[in-house]
Motif scaffolding. Structure first.
Motif, PDB file in Angstrom:
ATOM      1  N   VAL A  77       0.874  -1.227   0.025  1.00  0.00           N
ATOM      2  CA  VAL A  77      -0.039  -0.123   0.059  1.00  0.00           C
ATOM      3  C   VAL A  77       0.936   1.196   0.139  1.00  0.00           C
ATOM      4  O   VAL A  77       0.516   2.190  -0.745  1.00  0.00           O
ATOM      5  CB  VAL A  77      -1.159  -0.208   1.196  1.00  0.00           C
ATOM      6  CG1 VAL A  77      -1.743   1.472   1.361  1.00  0.00           C
ATOM      7  CG2 VAL A  77      -1.981  -1.129   0.982  1.00  0.00           C
ATOM      8  N   CYS A  80       3.265   0.849  -3.784  1.00  0.00           N
ATOM      9  CA  CYS A  80       2.456   0.766  -4.876  1.00  0.00           C
ATOM     10  C   CYS A  80       1.539   1.473  -5.423  1.00  0.00           C
ATOM     11  O   CYS A  80       0.970   1.478  -6.208  1.00  0.00           O
ATOM     12  CB  CYS A  80       2.628  -0.796  -5.164  1.00  0.00           C
ATOM     13  SG  CYS A  80       4.265  -1.649  -4.958  1.00  0.00           S
ATOM     14  N   TYR A  81       0.512   1.880  -4.331  1.00  0.00           N
ATOM     15  CA  TYR A  81      -0.692   2.362  -4.511  1.00  0.00           C
ATOM     16  C   TYR A  81      -0.625   3.754  -4.797  1.00  0.00           C
ATOM     17  O   TYR A  81       0.273   4.435  -4.133  1.00  0.00           O
ATOM     18  CB  TYR A  81      -1.571   1.925  -3.470  1.00  0.00           C
ATOM     19  CG  TYR A  81      -2.170   0.614  -3.477  1.00  0.00           C
ATOM     20  CD1 TYR A  81      -3.277   0.277  -4.332  1.00  0.00           C
ATOM     21  CD2 TYR A  81      -1.499  -0.502  -3.169  1.00  0.00           C
ATOM     22  CE1 TYR A  81      -3.891  -0.969  -4.572  1.00  0.00           C
ATOM     23  CE2 TYR A  81      -2.126  -1.655  -3.205  1.00  0.00           C
ATOM     24  CZ  TYR A  81      -3.238  -1.992  -3.979  1.00  0.00           C
ATOM     25  OH  TYR A  81      -3.471  -3.293  -4.100  1.00  0.00           O
ATOM     26  N   SER A  82      -1.527   4.363  -5.281  1.00  0.00           N
ATOM     27  CA  SER A  82      -1.492   5.886  -5.535  1.00  0.00           C
ATOM     28  C   SER A  82      -1.935   6.695  -4.243  1.00  0.00           C
ATOM     29  O   SER A  82      -2.508   5.900  -3.383  1.00  0.00           O
ATOM     30  CB  SER A  82      -2.463   6.466  -6.644  1.00  0.00           C
ATOM     31  OG  SER A  82      -3.818   5.975  -6.044  1.00  0.00           O
ATOM     32  N   GLU A  83      -1.502   7.789  -4.344  1.00  0.00           N
ATOM     33  CA  GLU A  83      -1.974   8.555  -2.962  1.00  0.00           C
ATOM     34  C   GLU A  83      -3.597   8.628  -2.839  1.00  0.00           C
ATOM     35  O   GLU A  83      -4.147   8.544  -1.582  1.00  0.00           O
ATOM     36  CB  GLU A  83      -1.603  10.059  -2.979  1.00  0.00           C
ATOM     37  CG  GLU A  83      -1.779  10.946  -1.822  1.00  0.00           C
ATOM     38  CD  GLU A  83      -1.261  12.157  -1.928  1.00  0.00           C
ATOM     39  OE1 GLU A  83      -1.669  13.073  -1.302  1.00  0.00           O
ATOM     40  OE2 GLU A  83      -0.393  12.655  -2.881  1.00  0.00           O
ATOM     41  N   ASP A  85      -5.460   5.993  -3.524  1.00  0.00           N
ATOM     42  CA  ASP A  85      -5.797   4.749  -3.048  1.00  0.00           C
ATOM     43  C   ASP A  85      -5.282   4.476  -1.548  1.00  0.00           C
ATOM     44  O   ASP A  85      -6.033   4.210  -0.654  1.00  0.00           O
ATOM     45  CB  ASP A  85      -5.330   3.690  -3.658  1.00  0.00           C
ATOM     46  CG  ASP A  85      -6.126   3.378  -5.004  1.00  0.00           C
ATOM     47  OD1 ASP A  85      -7.227   3.869  -5.182  1.00  0.00           O
ATOM     48  OD2 ASP A  85      -5.346   2.972  -6.283  1.00  0.00           O
ATOM     49  N   GLN A  86      -4.155   5.061  -1.176  1.00  0.00           N
ATOM     50  CA  GLN A  86      -3.615   5.137   0.226  1.00  0.00           C
ATOM     51  C   GLN A  86      -4.653   5.846   1.188  1.00  0.00           C
ATOM     52  O   GLN A  86      -4.909   5.376   2.261  1.00  0.00           O
ATOM     53  CB  GLN A  86      -2.156   5.780   0.225  1.00  0.00           C
ATOM     54  CG  GLN A  86      -1.192   4.978  -0.623  1.00  0.00           C
ATOM     55  CD  GLN A  86       0.011   5.875  -0.502  1.00  0.00           C
ATOM     56  OE1 GLN A  86      -0.108   6.755  -0.429  1.00  0.00           O
ATOM     57  NE2 GLN A  86       1.075   5.120  -1.068  1.00  0.00           N
ATOM     58  N   PHE A  89      -7.662   3.530   1.717  1.00  0.00           N
ATOM     59  CA  PHE A  89      -7.380   2.450   2.465  1.00  0.00           C
ATOM     60  C   PHE A  89      -7.446   2.897   3.928  1.00  0.00           C
ATOM     61  O   PHE A  89      -7.872   2.217   4.787  1.00  0.00           O
ATOM     62  CB  PHE A  89      -5.866   2.013   2.102  1.00  0.00           C
ATOM     63  CG  PHE A  89      -5.245   0.972   2.994  1.00  0.00           C
ATOM     64  CD1 PHE A  89      -5.648  -0.252   2.608  1.00  0.00           C
ATOM     65  CD2 PHE A  89      -4.328   1.091   3.872  1.00  0.00           C
ATOM     66  CE1 PHE A  89      -5.033  -1.274   3.324  1.00  0.00           C
ATOM     67  CE2 PHE A  89      -3.942   0.332   4.722  1.00  0.00           C
ATOM     68  CZ  PHE A  89      -4.346  -1.039   4.161  1.00  0.00           C
ATOM     69  N   ARG A 136     -13.392  -0.607  -1.312  1.00  0.00           N
ATOM     70  CA  ARG A 136     -12.012  -0.511  -1.897  1.00  0.00           C
ATOM     71  C   ARG A 136     -11.110  -0.862  -1.043  1.00  0.00           C
ATOM     72  O   ARG A 136     -10.178  -1.419  -1.336  1.00  0.00           O
ATOM     73  CB  ARG A 136     -11.894   1.070  -2.230  1.00  0.00           C
ATOM     74  CG  ARG A 136     -12.585   1.182  -3.871  1.00  0.00           C
ATOM     75  CD  ARG A 136     -12.684   2.488  -4.362  1.00  0.00           C
ATOM     76  NE  ARG A 136     -11.397   2.673  -4.909  1.00  0.00           N
ATOM     77  CZ  ARG A 136     -10.959   3.959  -5.418  1.00  0.00           C
ATOM     78  NH1 ARG A 136     -11.665   4.895  -5.400  1.00  0.00           N
ATOM     79  NH2 ARG A 136      -9.695   3.970  -5.834  1.00  0.00           N
ATOM     80  N   ILE A 140      -8.346  -3.744  -1.633  1.00  0.00           N
ATOM     81  CA  ILE A 140      -6.846  -3.516  -1.524  1.00  0.00           C
ATOM     82  C   ILE A 140      -6.233  -4.728  -0.528  1.00  0.00           C
ATOM     83  O   ILE A 140      -5.383  -5.086  -1.101  1.00  0.00           O
ATOM     84  CB  ILE A 140      -6.453  -2.042  -1.013  1.00  0.00           C
ATOM     85  CG1 ILE A 140      -6.935  -1.101  -2.132  1.00  0.00           C
ATOM     86  CG2 ILE A 140      -5.138  -2.082  -0.596  1.00  0.00           C
ATOM     87  CD1 ILE A 140      -6.936   0.403  -1.420  1.00  0.00           C
ATOM     88  N   ASP A 143      -6.079  -7.721  -2.433  1.00  0.00           N
ATOM     89  CA  ASP A 143      -5.209  -7.609  -3.546  1.00  0.00           C
ATOM     90  C   ASP A 143      -3.886  -8.092  -3.047  1.00  0.00           C
ATOM     91  O   ASP A 143      -3.223  -8.776  -3.534  1.00  0.00           O
ATOM     92  CB  ASP A 143      -5.137  -6.469  -4.317  1.00  0.00           C
ATOM     93  CG  ASP A 143      -6.411  -6.118  -5.306  1.00  0.00           C
ATOM     94  OD1 ASP A 143      -7.074  -7.158  -5.381  1.00  0.00           O
ATOM     95  OD2 ASP A 143      -6.560  -4.942  -5.606  1.00  0.00           O
TER      96      ASP A 143
END
Length: 143
Positions: A77, A80-83, A85-86, A89, A136, A140, A143
């Motif tokens: 997280v 690798c995840y975009s801001e 998505d963070q 999360f 979401r 995550i 995933d």
């Protein structure tokens, strides 16, 4: 055809087993990884760890009794995840407790394993609003 399924299962288990890190407690995990973008406290780490254990019950295998997928999830997280998505999360963790409060008047960590499974199944099966923070967040972690 059964041979193909068996090979897929072996490959999946091998990859998943290599991704899981051994640690005795969550504080050790949180101190051992260098998170740059997200900040997790112990209760949030507990929630993520419980969900990951329910998705992939590594502790049921005797060789993985003291293992956790928490460092892998948090590192992925963070790195690798975009801001966006963070942020989702992090908000999703709080949304989970709100959701469980509405469902059963308890926080997620207070639920029994069966109740947790029911909650996670409801989240997973909810097709009404696939863009919700809670859905979401759960995706995550999966995933």
């Amino acid at each position: 055809m059964e041979r193909r399924k068996a090979i897929q299962a072996i490959v999946f288990f091998s990859v998943a087993a290599n991704a899981i890190v051994s640690c005795k407690n969550k504080e050790e995990v949180l101190n051992s990884i260098n998170l740059k973008k997200i900040k997790i406290n112990n209760s949030e780490a507990d929630i993520i760890s419980e969900i990951s254990e329910m998705i992939f019950p590594a502790a049921s295998v005797p060789e993985f009794k003291n293992h956790t997928a928490l460092p892998f999830i948090l590192t992925m997280v963070d790195d690798c995840y975009s801001e966006e998505d963070q942020n989702i999360f992090m908000k999703g963790i709080g949304s989970l407790n709100t959701f469980t409060q509405l469902q059963s008047k308890k926080d997620f960590h207070e639920l029994s394993i069966d109740e947790k499974n029911i909650v996670l199944k409801k989240i997973n099966d909810d097709d009404s609003d696939d863009k919700s923070e809670l859905k979401r967040f759960y995706n995550i972690v999966k995933d």
